[in-house]
Design a protein around this motif. Structure first.
Motif, PDB file in Angstrom:
ATOM      1  N   GLY A 249      12.782  -2.022  -6.150  1.00  0.00           N
ATOM      2  CA  GLY A 249      14.119  -1.986  -5.584  1.00  0.00           C
ATOM      3  C   GLY A 249      15.015  -3.060  -6.169  1.00  0.00           C
ATOM      4  N   ASN A 250      16.013  -3.458  -5.426  1.00  0.00           N
ATOM      5  CA  ASN A 250      16.966  -4.462  -5.869  1.00  0.00           C
ATOM      6  C   ASN A 250      17.374  -5.321  -4.676  1.00  0.00           C
ATOM      7  OD1 ASN A 250      18.690  -2.791  -4.389  1.00  0.00           O
ATOM      8  ND2 ASN A 250      19.454  -1.745  -6.213  1.00  0.00           N
ATOM      9  N   TRP A 251      18.406  -6.126  -4.862  1.00  0.00           N
ATOM     10  CA  TRP A 251      18.892  -7.003  -3.793  1.00  0.00           C
ATOM     11  C   TRP A 251      19.177  -6.195  -2.531  1.00  0.00           C
ATOM     12  CZ3 TRP A 251      20.513 -12.220  -3.086  1.00  0.00           C
ATOM     13  CH2 TRP A 251      21.397 -12.447  -2.033  1.00  0.00           C
ATOM     14  N   ASN A 252      19.881  -5.074  -2.667  1.00  0.00           N
ATOM     15  CA  ASN A 252      20.249  -4.289  -1.490  1.00  0.00           C
ATOM     16  C   ASN A 252      19.023  -3.726  -0.778  1.00  0.00           C
ATOM     17  OD1 ASN A 252      23.006  -4.692  -1.912  1.00  0.00           O
ATOM     18  ND2 ASN A 252      23.150  -2.946  -3.291  1.00  0.00           N
TER      19      ASN A 252
ATOM     20  N   VAL B 136       9.882 -11.427   1.826  1.00  0.00           N
ATOM     21  CA  VAL B 136       9.104 -10.700   0.823  1.00  0.00           C
ATOM     22  C   VAL B 136       8.678 -11.640  -0.297  1.00  0.00           C
ATOM     23  CG1 VAL B 136      10.262  -8.486   1.254  1.00  0.00           C
ATOM     24  CG2 VAL B 136      11.193 -10.041  -0.463  1.00  0.00           C
ATOM     25  N   VAL B 137       7.574 -11.279  -0.945  1.00  0.00           N
ATOM     26  CA  VAL B 137       7.184 -11.905  -2.207  1.00  0.00           C
ATOM     27  C   VAL B 137       7.909 -11.155  -3.318  1.00  0.00           C
ATOM     28  CG1 VAL B 137       5.304 -12.277  -3.847  1.00  0.00           C
ATOM     29  CG2 VAL B 137       4.941 -12.729  -1.420  1.00  0.00           C
TER      30      VAL B 137
ATOM     31  N   PHE C 281       8.756  -6.028  -5.448  1.00  0.00           N
ATOM     32  CA  PHE C 281       8.545  -6.971  -4.357  1.00  0.00           C
ATOM     33  C   PHE C 281       7.447  -6.455  -3.453  1.00  0.00           C
ATOM     34  CE2 PHE C 281      11.832  -4.091  -2.846  1.00  0.00           C
ATOM     35  CZ  PHE C 281      11.500  -3.845  -1.518  1.00  0.00           C
ATOM     36  N   GLU C 282       6.853  -7.364  -2.688  1.00  0.00           N
ATOM     37  CA  GLU C 282       5.769  -7.008  -1.774  1.00  0.00           C
ATOM     38  C   GLU C 282       6.121  -7.509  -0.382  1.00  0.00           C
ATOM     39  OE1 GLU C 282       2.000  -6.495  -2.858  1.00  0.00           O
ATOM     40  OE2 GLU C 282       2.140  -7.053  -4.964  1.00  0.00           O
ATOM     41  N   ILE C 283       5.757  -6.691   0.591  1.00  0.00           N
ATOM     42  CA  ILE C 283       6.150  -6.980   1.964  1.00  0.00           C
ATOM     43  C   ILE C 283       4.931  -6.860   2.863  1.00  0.00           C
ATOM     44  CG2 ILE C 283       6.767  -4.564   2.424  1.00  0.00           C
ATOM     45  CD1 ILE C 283       9.127  -5.604   4.059  1.00  0.00           C
ATOM     46  N   LEU C 284       4.861  -7.716   3.873  1.00  0.00           N
ATOM     47  CA  LEU C 284       3.851  -7.588   4.916  1.00  0.00           C
ATOM     48  C   LEU C 284       4.533  -7.034   6.164  1.00  0.00           C
ATOM     49  CD1 LEU C 284       1.889 -10.981   4.619  1.00  0.00           C
ATOM     50  CD2 LEU C 284       1.282  -8.774   3.638  1.00  0.00           C
ATOM     51  N   TRP C 285       3.857  -6.134   6.855  1.00  0.00           N
ATOM     52  CA  TRP C 285       4.427  -5.609   8.087  1.00  0.00           C
ATOM     53  C   TRP C 285       3.296  -5.166   8.995  1.00  0.00           C
ATOM     54  CZ3 TRP C 285       4.679  -0.238   9.658  1.00  0.00           C
ATOM     55  CH2 TRP C 285       4.026   0.635   8.783  1.00  0.00           C
ATOM     56  N   GLN C 286       3.642  -4.985  10.256  1.00  0.00           N
ATOM     57  CA  GLN C 286       2.645  -4.631  11.259  1.00  0.00           C
ATOM     58  C   GLN C 286       3.068  -3.334  11.930  1.00  0.00           C
ATOM     59  OE1 GLN C 286       2.118  -7.336  14.682  1.00  0.00           O
ATOM     60  NE2 GLN C 286      -0.076  -7.189  14.312  1.00  0.00           N
TER      61      GLN C 286
END
Length: 556
Positions: A404-407, A416-417, A464-469
């Motif tokens: 993705g990008n900034w948006n 995010v990492v 980017f990488e994201i953690l979520w539950q």
């Protein structure tokens, strides 16, 4: 041959038109909007042009998926026909029977009667002609005459012409001016830009079963250079590069493999490159002073970025061993921060700030360190001898990689990492901790910097990488045959995301499908009207109420 080696379950870069790999960039979506508008109540001709391989057929197939069910569609792929042949082909496509060796008048009468009956029965008729630049002028004139059949409000036959840029020139002919005046919408599809090409490549890899990046950032830039952003040519280059990587047992695909693939696909490109560099060298001899002046100004700009950064006082020089430690205290809670003046007093201070930023970038080349900081924001810890994503699963979190990008990142509103790169394309990793308007608090190792959108866009690689539950168990997919409870949940969820009232529904209707496809297109997902695993993850990212956020403001 190479699918198992790369962890793929399909060939991601086949040039065959597979609807599962449909990727709609912002340009494709804009083209789709123009075509949809052109097929409104007034009807007439709609024009879509673009260079070979830019995705015109992709847009037309997506348009077909969105055409209402009360529409009869005729698709002509080979327009090198005479007037009689075109009319006969149109009859064949619409299922109209005719006698042997019919005249043009007979075929026209049959088509006119068909169009009138369709209108009487509340049905529309659309003709799509691909490669329309090959149409003869007399055939185009025959089509115009066929569209003369109309009511007070609309044409009974709507025609979409898809072709290469020469089609635009053809329609400028004096004898076709009447047809040109009936074009209600036209769009010229441009190739993908660099960021869109990176998303395109990652999308095809994900559909084929691989969610980790396979191409380096530099190799993607090379791909864009050689392909010019044309998807079909990109597929050919990627396919050849994957074969080379498989032969060398090498991952990831680097720029050298792309260079070699370009030579094999495009032929001998060395000579033209040499001529280019001879010109560059000659020009450089004339602008040495200007180049030095530019570099001085560029350094000043980089320094100014660092000068507005908020820098942590933590000075641990060796960050590579921090991956196995809990870094929950790093982000802000235990970090004293000082803000240098907006306009530093002297050059030595500027250089010092620049050195701090550069050192932090050099010391952030271990992604485990970035993940450790992200775990800290969730009040969790890395686990020794487990990868970050494995450690996340052990603690009830899900690790999710996206392009993705900034948006994209700001829309999700999660820390995010981010995969970054310096001016020499050397990769490094950071964590976006907080957002304030057009600035983000970026953590590099144990130090934090406020950086602007421009700085981020220059350094962000697109991954980017994201953690979520996840707060509930998700089905594999939600579609037409899913239980009503799941369908209602999907309607409620999309309504909440779109900030509109939810409807009480008793089936997976066309309106829900349209809302779902709109959501999928917005997030670069396959716009198929089925909530598959990736779509459900994206929806749940919006709905989740647990975990840290970049800003407390309500997300849209």
């Amino acid at each position: 041959m190479y699918k198992a080696f790369y962890g793929l379950n399909d060939n991601p870069f086949s040039i065959a038109p597979n609807p599962h790999y449909m990727f709609l960039s912002d340009r494709h979506r804009e083209a789709l909007v123009h075509l949809t508008y052109g097929l409104g109540e007034t009807g007439g001709f709609v024009l879509l042009t673009g260079e070979v391989g830019t995705g015109k057929t992709t847009v037309s197939r997506c348009l077909l998926q969105q055409i209402p069910e009360n529409t009869d569609t005729a698709f002509i792929l080979n327009p090198s026909l005479t007037e009689q042949e075109l009319l006969a082909t149109l009859c064949d496509e619409l299922g109209i029977t005719y006698a042997d060796n019919p005249s043009i008048k007979k075929l026209t009468d049959l088509l006119s009667q068909y169009l009138l009956n369709n209108h009487k029965n509340g049905r529309n008729t659309v003709l799509i002609i691909d490669e329309a630049q090959h149409l003869r002028s007399e055939v185009l004139e025959q089509l115009r005459l066929l569209t003369n059949l109309e009511t007070d409000t609309k044409k009974l036959l709507q025609v979409i012409l898809i072709g290469q840029p020469e089609l635009q020139q053809l329609l400028k002919r004096q004898d076709l001016r009447q047809l040109a005046q009936r074009i209600t919408a036209r769009y010229h599809l441009l190739p993908l830009d660099g960021a869109e090409l990176a998303l395109y490549i990652q999308h095809r890899l994900q559909v084929a079963g691989r969610h980790e990046p396979l191409f380096t950032a530099k190799s993607i830039r090379r791909l864009h250079h050689y392909s010019g952003g044309i998807p079909r040519l990109t597929n050919l280059l990627c396919e050849r590069a994957l074969m080379a990587g498989y032969g060398q047992s090498k991952v990831p695909i680097d720029h050298k493999m792309i260079d070699q693939a370009a030579k094999e696909v495009l032929g001998d490109i060395e000579e033209s490159n040499n001529k280019f560099w001879y010109g560059v060298i000659a020009a450089a001899a004339l602008v040495t002073f200007a180049g030095a002046f530019y570099l001085f100004n560029q350094s000043s700009q980089d320094i100014s970025v660092a000068s507005v950064a908020t820098i942590s006082t933590a000075k641990t020089p060796d960050l590579q061993n921090q991956a196995q430690q809990a870094l929950a205290e790093l982000p802000t809670s235990e970090t004293t921060q000082v803000s240098p003046p907006a306009v530093p007093a002297n050059t030595s201070a500027l250089n010092a700030e620049q050195r701090v930023m550069q050192q932090a970038m050099m010391q952030s080349q271990n992604i485990d360190v970035a993940f450790a900081a992200l775990f800290g924001l969730w009040d969790m810890q890395p686990i020794s001898e487990l990868s970050p994503c494995q450690a996340a699963l052990q603690q009830g979190l899900t690790c999710y990689q996206q392009q993705g990008n900034w948006n994209s990142i700001m829309r999700l509103n999660y820390p995010v990492v981010v995969y970054l790169q310096d001016s020499k394309i050397t990769p490094f990793y950071g964590v976006i901790v907080e957002r304030q308007y057009e600035q983000i608090l970026l953590q590099l190792g144990e130090q934090q910097f406020w950086v602007g959108k421009d700085w981020f866009d220059r350094h962000f690689s697109g991954t980017f990488e994201i953690l979520w539950q996840s707060e509930q168990a998700m089905p594999r997919e939600i579609g037409q045959s899913s239980p009503l409870a799941q369908v209602q949940w999907l309607e409620n969820s999309l309504a909440m995301i779109e900030q509109r009232p939810a409807r009480l529904i008793n089936q997976f209707d066309s309106q829900l499908e349209q809302h779902l496809m709109s959501f999928q297109r917005l997030h670069g997902l396959k716009s198929d009207g089925i909530a598959g695993s990736q779509t459900l993850v994206q929806i749940n990212l919006y709905l989740s109420q647990t975990g840290p956020r970049l800003t407390a403001a309500e997300r849209r």
